[in-house]
Design an enzyme around this catalytic site. Structure first.
Site, PDB file in Angstrom:
ATOM      1  N   GLU A 104      -3.101   6.841  -1.214  1.00  0.00           N
ATOM      2  CA  GLU A 104      -2.334   7.783  -0.405  1.00  0.00           C
ATOM      3  C   GLU A 104      -3.236   8.915   0.102  1.00  0.00           C
ATOM      4  OE1 GLU A 104       0.423   6.904   0.545  1.00  0.00           O
ATOM      5  OE2 GLU A 104       1.940   6.553  -1.003  1.00  0.00           O
ATOM      6  N   ASP A 145      -2.954  -4.105  -5.167  1.00  0.00           N
ATOM      7  CA  ASP A 145      -2.190  -3.069  -5.855  1.00  0.00           C
ATOM      8  C   ASP A 145      -0.953  -3.656  -6.515  1.00  0.00           C
ATOM      9  OD1 ASP A 145      -0.934  -3.651  -3.446  1.00  0.00           O
ATOM     10  OD2 ASP A 145      -1.152  -1.654  -2.613  1.00  0.00           O
ATOM     11  N   HIS A 199      -2.531   5.101   4.589  1.00  0.00           N
ATOM     12  CA  HIS A 199      -3.024   4.571   3.313  1.00  0.00           C
ATOM     13  C   HIS A 199      -3.441   3.112   3.454  1.00  0.00           C
ATOM     14  CE1 HIS A 199       1.357   3.455   2.330  1.00  0.00           C
ATOM     15  NE2 HIS A 199       0.724   2.311   2.133  1.00  0.00           N
ATOM     16  N   ASP A 221       1.157   6.519   6.954  1.00  0.00           N
ATOM     17  CA  ASP A 221       0.396   7.737   6.646  1.00  0.00           C
ATOM     18  C   ASP A 221      -1.104   7.456   6.491  1.00  0.00           C
ATOM     19  OD1 ASP A 221       0.335   6.403   4.228  1.00  0.00           O
ATOM     20  OD2 ASP A 221       1.333   7.982   3.081  1.00  0.00           O
TER      21      ASP A 221
HETATM   22  C1  GLP Z   1       2.401  -1.010   1.124  1.00  0.00           C
HETATM   23  C2  GLP Z   1       1.191  -1.750   0.577  1.00  0.00           C
HETATM   24  C3  GLP Z   1       0.019  -1.700   1.533  1.00  0.00           C
HETATM   25  C4  GLP Z   1       0.496  -2.079   2.926  1.00  0.00           C
HETATM   26  C5  GLP Z   1       1.533  -1.091   3.393  1.00  0.00           C
HETATM   27  C6  GLP Z   1       2.031  -1.369   4.797  1.00  0.00           C
HETATM   28  O1  GLP Z   1       2.370   0.346   0.900  1.00  0.00           O
HETATM   29  N1  GLP Z   1       0.757  -1.226  -0.697  1.00  0.00           N
HETATM   30  O2  GLP Z   1      -0.986  -2.600   1.083  1.00  0.00           O
HETATM   31  O3  GLP Z   1      -0.589  -2.082   3.801  1.00  0.00           O
HETATM   32  O4  GLP Z   1       2.625  -1.202   2.506  1.00  0.00           O
HETATM   33  O5  GLP Z   1       3.080  -2.283   4.765  1.00  0.00           O
HETATM   34  P1  GLP Z   1       3.661  -3.068   5.998  1.00  0.00           P
HETATM   35  O6  GLP Z   1       2.637  -4.065   6.367  1.00  0.00           O
HETATM   36  O7  GLP Z   1       4.914  -3.689   5.482  1.00  0.00           O
HETATM   37  O8  GLP Z   1       3.904  -2.061   7.044  1.00  0.00           O
END
Ligand code: GLP
Length: 261
Positions: free
Chosen positions: A143, A67, A138, A136
């Site tokens: 989302e 992304d 995702h 959440d």
């Molecule tokens: C972002 C990314 C996701 C990731 C999520 C969780 O939203 N787009 O790919 O999994 O964060 O992040 P973290 O690993 O920092 O908790």
């Protein structure tokens, strides 16, 4: 889906790096799916360490990002392209042109998203996709409410995700972009092996839903229950709400030696 509960993020990173190096051993031109967020950072540290030690080469691999934020200037340090460069690509021998990501600065976003899905398909798909999970539920930036059949497209970030990610933007919510481009859930599901990493008790509910909840767009990661080869690696805290934790531990401890992750 295989659930693996480990003592900490370093033990998790070792297992993910083992899978990636084994994949590259048998397929030197493997296609890797790379994720941002803090969860995969220890995996990238471990891969960089193994590269430095001469144990693995990424010279013939390709990497596809999940992304990208829409509209962040090319040089912005939180642009995911730059994050992957800093945390992974610049630390190993993957060629610059072999790292691909959705173009968050594209003028024609639908065309750029279609082209991205086509580029993944053109190399035969992702062999191993690293994933984190949002609080959440995702994955990538799909989302809650995302179509379970979605392909790469633009999404509006939820307030929760923007608040979660504000820590990367000087804790200033106003600096966090409102939109992103993200591989869709069907795009992610087309990868041959999914490895999701989650640590910390703030991920416990999302991990429980992912593995044990009903498949639903409300918890987008639940789509992984339909994947034939999904591995979920969590620490004790992220696994603390798993109803079948005892069974997952037993299954992992008694796993036949010939069966890889
Ligand atoms: C972002 C990314 C996701 C990731 C999520 C969780 O939203 N787009 O790919 O999994 O964060 O992040 P973290 O690993 O920092 O908790």
């Amino acid at each position: 889906m295989e659930l693996i509960i480990q003592p900490d993020k370093h033990a998790i990173a070792t297992l993910v790096a083992d899978s990636i190096t084994a994949l590259i051993d048998r397929k030197p031109d493997a296609v890797l799916g790379v994720a941002t967020g803090s969860s995969p950072l220890t995996v990238y540290d471990e891969l960089a360490r193994r590269y430095e030690a001469g144990q693995v080469s990424f010279a013939r691999t390709q990497a596809f990002m999940l992304d990208e934020y829409v509209g962040l200037p090319a040089e912005h340090p939180q642009r995911y392209r730059n994050v992957i460069e800093a945390e992974f690509a610049s630390r190993v021998d993957i060629p610059a042109e072999a790292v691909h990501g959705p173009d968050g600065l594209a003028e024609d976003i639908p065309t750029a998203c279609r082209a991205y899905d086509e580029a993944i398909a053109a190399v035969g798909g992702v062999d191993l996709q690293i994933l984190g999970i949002g609080t959440d539920g995702h994955i990538a930036f799909n989302e809650p409410g995302s179509s379970l059949a979605s392909r790469t497209r633009i999404k509006t970030l939820t307030g929760q995700t923007r608040r979660d990610n504000a820590r990367f933007f000087d804790d200033d919510l106003n600096q966090v972009p409102t939109h992103c481009l993200t591989q869709g859930l069907a795009t992610i599901m087309s990868a041959k092996h999914l490895m999701l990493v989650a640590t910390g008790d703030h991920k416990a509910e999302a991990v429980h839903q992912l593995a044990e909840g009903a498949v639903s767009a409300m918890w987008p990661a639940t789509i992984m229950q339909h994947h034939p080869h999904a591995t979920v690696l969590v620490d004790e805290a992220a696994g603390s709400k798993l109803q079948l934790a005892g069974y997952y531990r037993e299954a992992y401890e008694t796993k036949p030696a010939w069966q890889s992750l």
